[in-house]
Design a protein around this motif. Structure first.
Motif, mmCIF file in Angstrom:
data_model
loop_
_atom_site.group_PDB
_atom_site.id
_atom_site.type_symbol
_atom_site.label_atom_id
_atom_site.label_comp_id
_atom_site.label_asym_id
_atom_site.label_seq_id
_atom_site.Cartn_x
_atom_site.Cartn_y
_atom_site.Cartn_z
ATOM 1 N N GLY A 44 -10.491 19.852 16.134
ATOM 2 C CA GLY A 44 -11.916 19.652 16.391
ATOM 3 C C GLY A 44 -12.267 19.448 17.857
ATOM 4 N N LYS A 45 -11.622 20.212 18.723
ATOM 5 C CA LYS A 45 -11.895 20.075 20.157
ATOM 6 C C LYS A 45 -13.273 20.627 20.529
ATOM 7 C CE LYS A 45 -8.080 22.293 21.151
ATOM 8 N NZ LYS A 45 -7.388 22.346 19.854
ATOM 9 N N THR A 46 -13.684 21.697 19.834
ATOM 10 C CA THR A 46 -14.941 22.342 20.203
ATOM 11 C C THR A 46 -16.119 21.377 20.111
ATOM 12 O OG1 THR A 46 -13.974 24.183 19.000
ATOM 13 C CG2 THR A 46 -16.160 24.517 19.891
ATOM 14 N N LEU A 47 -16.175 20.657 19.027
ATOM 15 C CA LEU A 47 -17.289 19.752 18.820
ATOM 16 C C LEU A 47 -17.274 18.636 19.877
ATOM 17 C CD1 LEU A 47 -19.679 19.147 17.053
ATOM 18 C CD2 LEU A 47 -18.185 17.845 15.527
ATOM 19 N N ILE B 115 -13.219 24.709 29.915
ATOM 20 C CA ILE B 115 -12.386 25.893 29.739
ATOM 21 C C ILE B 115 -11.642 25.751 28.423
ATOM 22 C CG2 ILE B 115 -10.607 27.345 30.805
ATOM 23 C CD1 ILE B 115 -12.576 26.853 32.894
ATOM 24 N N ASP B 116 -11.962 26.606 27.481
ATOM 25 C CA ASP B 116 -11.291 26.550 26.184
ATOM 26 C C ASP B 116 -9.995 27.352 26.262
ATOM 27 O OD1 ASP B 116 -10.967 25.843 23.558
ATOM 28 O OD2 ASP B 116 -12.119 27.531 22.761
ATOM 29 N N GLU B 117 -8.993 26.914 25.529
ATOM 30 C CA GLU B 117 -7.696 27.599 25.547
ATOM 31 C C GLU B 117 -7.255 27.823 26.995
ATOM 32 O OE1 GLU B 117 -6.223 28.071 22.667
ATOM 33 O OE2 GLU B 117 -7.923 27.771 21.330
ATOM 34 N N GLN B 118 -7.201 26.725 27.730
ATOM 35 C CA GLN B 118 -7.017 26.824 29.174
ATOM 36 C C GLN B 118 -5.747 27.575 29.586
ATOM 37 O OE1 GLN B 118 -4.741 25.147 31.343
ATOM 38 N NE2 GLN B 118 -3.544 24.281 29.643
#
Ligand code: ADP
Ligand code: MG
Length: 694
Positions: free
Chosen positions: A304-307, A402-405
């Motif tokens: 649940g990193k996005t939230l 930065i997602d999926e850095q």
């Protein structure tokens, strides 16, 4: 024989050329490999030790052991067996025993070994025709051991490319290092201020690690050197942090309260999400003299990193710095778009503030969106690489996520950050890594760990199979129950080079098994619109089976997909397989992952995957199997640092980081400068890249 008392003439900073036995050619070759000074050579650590105090006699040899014997040469001859194979046979003797030894192709031994001279032989004993021999032993003349009169714990070095280039064999390296230790004034090589401090122990340890007196002292020395190397690395890490943020501070020092969402959500945040949010928001609180946030969030797939990122953005743009903008960059268009959709779903009231910028936008649309960003009308900007490649200007970029850095290079990130002035930086990583590694390679960042899954998730059942036909009934069962299925293949189309299953092949086979089901292929070759359409139809349930390459590896979220079948699972890395497995188990339904492997014996990797669902545990195993390089993706330049040659306990790293901070902030300039010089040297050629964040 008395050893002549030598005047200590060498200093640690002297060039390698001043060492006896190193002429201009060798020293040039050494310099080219980064060994410039006497001290640089002392930093080549032995890879093992032979305890020559415990050498045994031939008659006491036992089968299948590591043995060290001290023997004289009785005879030696060579026999040419066939092209490429010459066998050297020699007979050695000691007080009351004899032993036959064979080497293959080492014809130089014929010249080198002298009858009745004494040699050390070291290797594994094996039974051969009723007697014992040592197979292909290491051999070394006893007379060469000129360091002392007694047999001792003797350092053994391994050969490496740099040393071979300088034509220095492991044996001659030992001689050279002996010479250095005999002739170097270690004490006076330290700055005076350091000599009577605990730091002076460092050089004693260097002497001990090359010429141990006892096992105990050796272990202590290894520990001291590991600590020294780690302090140097941590100094580099803190410097890099200072470079990036403009402040010299210790990471992870602040404690913040957990944060509750002020917005209604369809579910309760997990404790780990609240804690991470507290830390992220704490970093962004406006206070005088506070560096911008530089934080890494590590959490397993589906944690649940996005939230967490969404809530942090909202707090920032509406409360902490009203009017500032936020960029949320993802590695693929599928993912960027999925984030936008999720954002609008969770926060419909802010939907009008969010835009997406990707490479596939038409010029007209792009202009429009660029305008919204440049004027500040768009507050939340989702996007891919287009976010930094564009001639894009932000009105006031204050936060970069930065997602999926691990998918982005440092330069990419920097190009995005540079569109703001000192924006906060939040990196999300779905490759949780062991804390020891995270403290080293990501040591310059503050870290939040989401180590808790949303409630109701059941671990994905994982098992192996030999062929797709074997799992077809299972696929049918899942489809009958209304579930959806991913099938992942390593290739897009069949290849002459590898007999791996391709997406094309698999699609044909599956169509044969399930003629009335909707099947779609998803590969990197398709256009963005095509991929997007497929993912949408998959999410909405129009497509039953997606057959894909690893393009589905990151982030894709369809909770109704409950089975993933991975063809040729052996050819993927452990972390990659775990990421792929993370495509299922995203809802409350029991999900399964089937790893197809046609190999006879199951690989270690697949066994580990079957045994655990925990990304941290997996990465610890992966680290053991493959070393740190593969795990951390882009941040590689520091990996040649000597601190990685030691096995490092966590406590030691934590202490080293504290000591590094002390040296940089509390010690006198002399001491600080000496350590800084050692630090820069310790990184060798990779210092600049490392400092730039690479
Ligand atoms: P990842 O950490 O892999 O990026 P996501 O952010 O994609 O994970 O979350 C995975 C799924 O879990 C999403 O569908 C998301 O809406 C859901 N989710 C997130 N937080 C919670 C929570 N606290 N409770 C239940 N579901 C959650
Ligand atoms: Mg994610």
């Amino acid at each position: 024989m008395l050893k002549p008392v030598l005047k200590k003439v060498l200093h640690l900073e002297d060039p390698v050329g001043s060492i006896k036995g190193i002429g201009p050619k060798k020293s040039e070759a050494l310099r080219e490999s980064g060994f410039e000074t006497v001290f640089d050579l002392l930093r080549i650590y032995p890879n093992k030790y032979q305890d020559r105090r415990t050498a045994i006699e031939i008659k006491d040899l036992k089968a299948d052991t590591q043995a060290l014997i001290k023997v004289r040469l009785e005879s030696i001859k060579s026999a040419y067996v066939r092209r490429g194979l010459t066998v050297i046979s020699a007979v050695f003797y000691d007080r009351d025993g004899k032993i036959n030894i064979k080497w293959f192709n080492k014809t130089y031994l014929l010249k080198q070994l002298k009858l009745h001279n004494e040699y050390w032989l070291y290797g594994n004993t094996v039974a051969f025709k009723n007697s014992l021999t040592i197979s292909n032993p290491e051999i070394e003349p006893v007379s060469d051991n000129n360091t002392g009169t007694k047999d001792r714990l003797t350092a053994v070095y391994s050969s490496n490319a740099s040393l071979s280039r300088a034509a220095i064999s492991p044996l001659s390296l030992r001689k050279i290092i002996d010479g250095i230790l005999d002739n170097t004034d270690l004490a006076s090589s330290l700055p005076e201020e350091l000599r009577n401090t605990t730091y002076s122990g460092i050089f004693k340890s260097f002497e001990e690690i090359h010429r141990p007196t006892t096992l105990e002292a050796l272990n202590k020395a290894k520990h001291t050197i590991a600590f020294f190397d780690q302090v140097l690395f941590q100094m580099g890490v803190l410097k890099r942090r200072e470079n990036l943020t403009g402040y010299l501070t210790l990471p992870d020092k602040n404690q913040y309260e957990p944060y509750e969402s002020p917005y209604p959500l369809p579910f309760e945040l997990t404790g780990a999400q609240k804690k991470a949010l507290g830390e992220i928001i704490g970093d962004m609180l406006p206070e005088a003299d506070k560096p911008p946030m530089n934080r890494l969030v590590q959490g397993d797939v589906g944690s649940g990193k996005t939230l967490v990122a969404f809530l942090a953005m909202l707090k920032f743009i509406f409360v902490l710095r009203p009017g500032a903008q936020c960029a949320f960059m993802a590695p693929t268009e599928i993912l960027a778009n999925q984030h936008l959709i999720a954002f609008k779903k969770f926060f419909p009231q802010f939907a009008s503030k969010a835009v997406i910028l990707t490479g596939s936008l038409k010029t007209k649309e792009r202009r429009l969106i660029n305008d919204l960003i440049e004027t500040g009308a768009a507050l939340v900007v989702f996007g891919t690489h287009a976010l930094f490649q564009e001639q894009l200007k932000f009105n006031e970029l204050g936060l970069c996520i930065i997602d999926e850095q691990q998918r982005f290079g440092v330069n990419h990130r920097r190009m995005l950050f540079n569109k703001g002035s000192d924006p906060h930086q939040l990196l999300l990583s779905a490759t949780p890594i062991p804390r020891t590694l995270s403290l080293t390679i990501f040591g310059d960042m503050d870290t939040s760990i989401i180590d808790e899954m949303p409630p109701g998730r059941q671990p994905v059942k994982t098992y192996t199979a030999k062929s797709f036909d074997e799992v077809a009934p299972k696929v049918g069962e899942v489809l009958e129950n209304g579930g959806q299925v991913y099938v992942v293949c390593p290739l897009i189309e069949a290849s002459d080079e590898r007999d791996w299953t391709s997406v094309e092949e698999s699609a044909q086979r599956i169509a044969g098994h399930f003629p009335d089901k909707n099947i779609a292929c998803l590969t990197g070759q398709q256009s963005w619109e095509e991929k997007d359409l497929i993912m949408h139809s998959f999410k909405s349930g129009e497509i039953d089976i997606v057959i894909a390459t690893t393009v589905v590896e990151v982030g894709v979220d369809n909770p109704n997909a409950t089975l993933i079948v991975i063809e040729n699972a052996d050819c993927f890395g452990l972390s990659q397989l775990h990421q792929l497995r993370g495509r299922v188990g995203r809802g409350s339904k029991q999900s399964e992952c089937i790893l197809i492997s046609r190999q006879k014996s199951e690989s270690e990797r697949l066994k580990i995957l079957v045994s655990t669902n925990d990304g941290f545990e997996l990465s610890t195993e992966d680290l053991k199997m493959r070393g740190p390089g593969d795990l951390i993706g882009t941040r590689q330049s520091g990996l040649s640092h000597p601190c990685f040659s030691h096995k490092i306990p966590l406590k030691l790293i934590e202490n080293a980081r504290k000591r590094a901070f002390e040296i940089l902030t509390k010690e006198s300039d002399t001491i600080k400068n000496w350590f800084c010089a050692q630090m820069i040297k310790s990184f060798g050629g990779s210092y600049t890249t490392f400092m730039e964040g690479g």
